[in-house]
Design a protein around this motif. Structure first.
Motif, short mmCIF file in Angstrom:
data_model
loop_
_atom_site.label_atom_id
_atom_site.label_comp_id
_atom_site.label_asym_id
_atom_site.label_seq_id
_atom_site.Cartn_x
_atom_site.Cartn_y
_atom_site.Cartn_z
N GLY A 2 0.79 -1.23 0.00
CA GLY A 2 0.00 0.00 0.00
C GLY A 2 0.82 1.28 0.00
O GLY A 2 0.30 2.35 0.29
N THR A 3 2.12 1.21 -0.30
CA THR A 3 2.94 2.42 -0.35
C THR A 3 3.48 2.61 -1.76
O THR A 3 4.05 1.70 -2.33
N ARG A 4 3.31 3.82 -2.26
CA ARG A 4 3.83 4.13 -3.59
C ARG A 4 5.17 4.84 -3.41
O ARG A 4 5.21 5.98 -2.96
N VAL A 5 6.26 4.14 -3.70
CA VAL A 5 7.58 4.76 -3.61
C VAL A 5 8.30 4.57 -4.93
O VAL A 5 8.32 3.46 -5.46
N ARG A 6 8.86 5.66 -5.46
CA ARG A 6 9.59 5.56 -6.72
C ARG A 6 10.94 4.91 -6.48
O ARG A 6 11.67 5.30 -5.56
N ARG A 7 11.28 3.94 -7.30
CA ARG A 7 12.59 3.32 -7.16
C ARG A 7 13.67 4.29 -7.61
O ARG A 7 13.40 5.21 -8.41
N ILE A 8 14.87 4.09 -7.10
CA ILE A 8 16.02 4.90 -7.51
C ILE A 8 17.06 3.91 -8.02
O ILE A 8 17.50 3.04 -7.28
#
Ligand code: UDP
Length: 237
Positions: free
Chosen positions: A74-80
Motif C-alpha cells: 500500500g505504499t507508492r515509492v519511486r525506485r532509484i
C-alpha cells in the motif's frame, strides 16, 4: 531533513526522492544500500547481512521488485536506480574535486570505467582505485583510509560489497560509501545499460536476463518467492 522509512519484510527503506536522498547522505555520510528482492531474501537467511542493512545510513529501493513489494503493502515509492544515484554522487563530489575512491570489478574494467568517467567529468578527483579481485581486505582497507576518500564506490556484487563497506565506513567516518554491483561494467562500456524503453517500462531486469541468460537462475524463483512473502506479510498468513 528527517528519514521517512517504510517497512518491507523487516527492513526499513527510505522514501526519499533521488534529490532528497542525495542531500540527506551528503549531509549525514555513511553507508548507502541499494536494495533489491535478492538482497532482502539473502538477508533473511543471514543475520549479519541483515544487521548491516539495518545499520545503513540510507537504504534506497532499487528495482521494480521492491517497488512492487511496497505497492502490495500500500505504499507508492519511486525506485532509484543505484547506478544513477552513484553517478549523481560522482557529479556532486566532483563539483569541489573531493577525493573519490573506486573499488571493484576486473582490472581492465575499473581502469576503463575511471577513464570514461574522467572524460565526462574532468574535475573528478580519483584518490584510489583497486580492482575487486584482492585477497587481503586489510591492505585495501588501510589504503582506503590513507586515501582520505570522501566518496567510496564499491562494486564487488552483493553481499560482498555491503560487508566490505561496513568495515570501510568505520575507517572513513566522514565518507559516503555505496555498493554499486555491476555499475563499473556499464561505465567501462563492456556492458550496456538497458535501452530507455526498458527502463521506462520497468523491465531492465528482462533486458539484463536476455543479455546474460545465466541471470535467469538468480531471478527465478527469487522474485516470485519475494512476492509471495510480501503477500503473506500483508494478509498475515
Ligand atoms: N566482482 C568483484 N569481485 C568479486 C566478485 C565480483 O569485483 O570477487 C565484481 C564483478 O566483476 C562485477 C561486480 O562485482 O563487476 C558484480 O556484478 P554483478 O552484476 O554480479 O552485480 P549485481 O548483480 O549484484 O549488481
Amino acid at each position: 531533513m528527517e528519514r521517512n522509512t517504510v517497512k518491507l519484510l523487516g527492513f526499513n527503506l527510505d522514501t526519499f526522492t533521488i534529490d532528497e536522498a542525495l542531500e540527506y547522505i551528503i549531509k549525514h555520510h555513511g553507508q548507502v544500500v541499494t536494495i533489491n528482492p535478492e538482497m532482502i531474501q539473502s538477508a533473511q537467511k543471514n543475520d549479519e547481512f541483515a544487521q548491516i542493512i539495518k545499520n545503513a545510513e540510507l537504504v534506497i529501493p532499487d528495482g521494480v521488485g521492491v517497488e512492487l513489494g511496497l505497492m502490495i503493502l500500500g505504499t507508492r515509492v519511486r525506485r532509484i536506480a543505484g547506478i544513477e544515484f552513484a553517478r549523481r554522487l560522482i557529479d556532486r563530489f566532483s563539483e569541489n574535486s573531493e577525493p573519490i575512491a573506486f573499488v571493484g570489478a576486473k582490472p581492465e574494467i575499473i581502469q576503463k570505467a575511471v577513464e570514461n568517467l574522467k572524460k565526462e567529468t574532468p574535475s573528478l578527483n580519483v584518490c584510489y582505485s583497486q580492482d575487486g579481485y584482492f585477497k587481503d581486505d586489510e591492505r585495501v582497507l588501510e589504503e582506503l583510509r590513507n586515501s582520505g576518500a570522501k566518496l567510496v564506490l564499491v562494486a564487488l556484487g552483493s553481499p560482498k560489497q555491503e560487508f566490505f563497506i561496513e568495515k570501510a565506513k568505520r575507517l572513513l567516518p566522514e565518507a559516503v560509501l555505496i555498493g554499486i554491483g555491476g555499475s563499473f561494467d556499464v561505465w567501462s562500456g563492456a556492458v550496456s545499460r538497458a535501452p530507455v524503453i526498458y527502463q521506462k517500462l520497468c523491465i531492465e531486469w528482462l533486458y539484463r536476463t536476455l543479455k546474460e541468460p545465466k541471470r535467469f537462475k538468480r531471478i527465478f524463483p527469487t522474485l516470485p518467492m519475494f512476492v509471495i512473502k510480501v503477500l503473506q506479510e500483508k494478509f498475515g498468513v
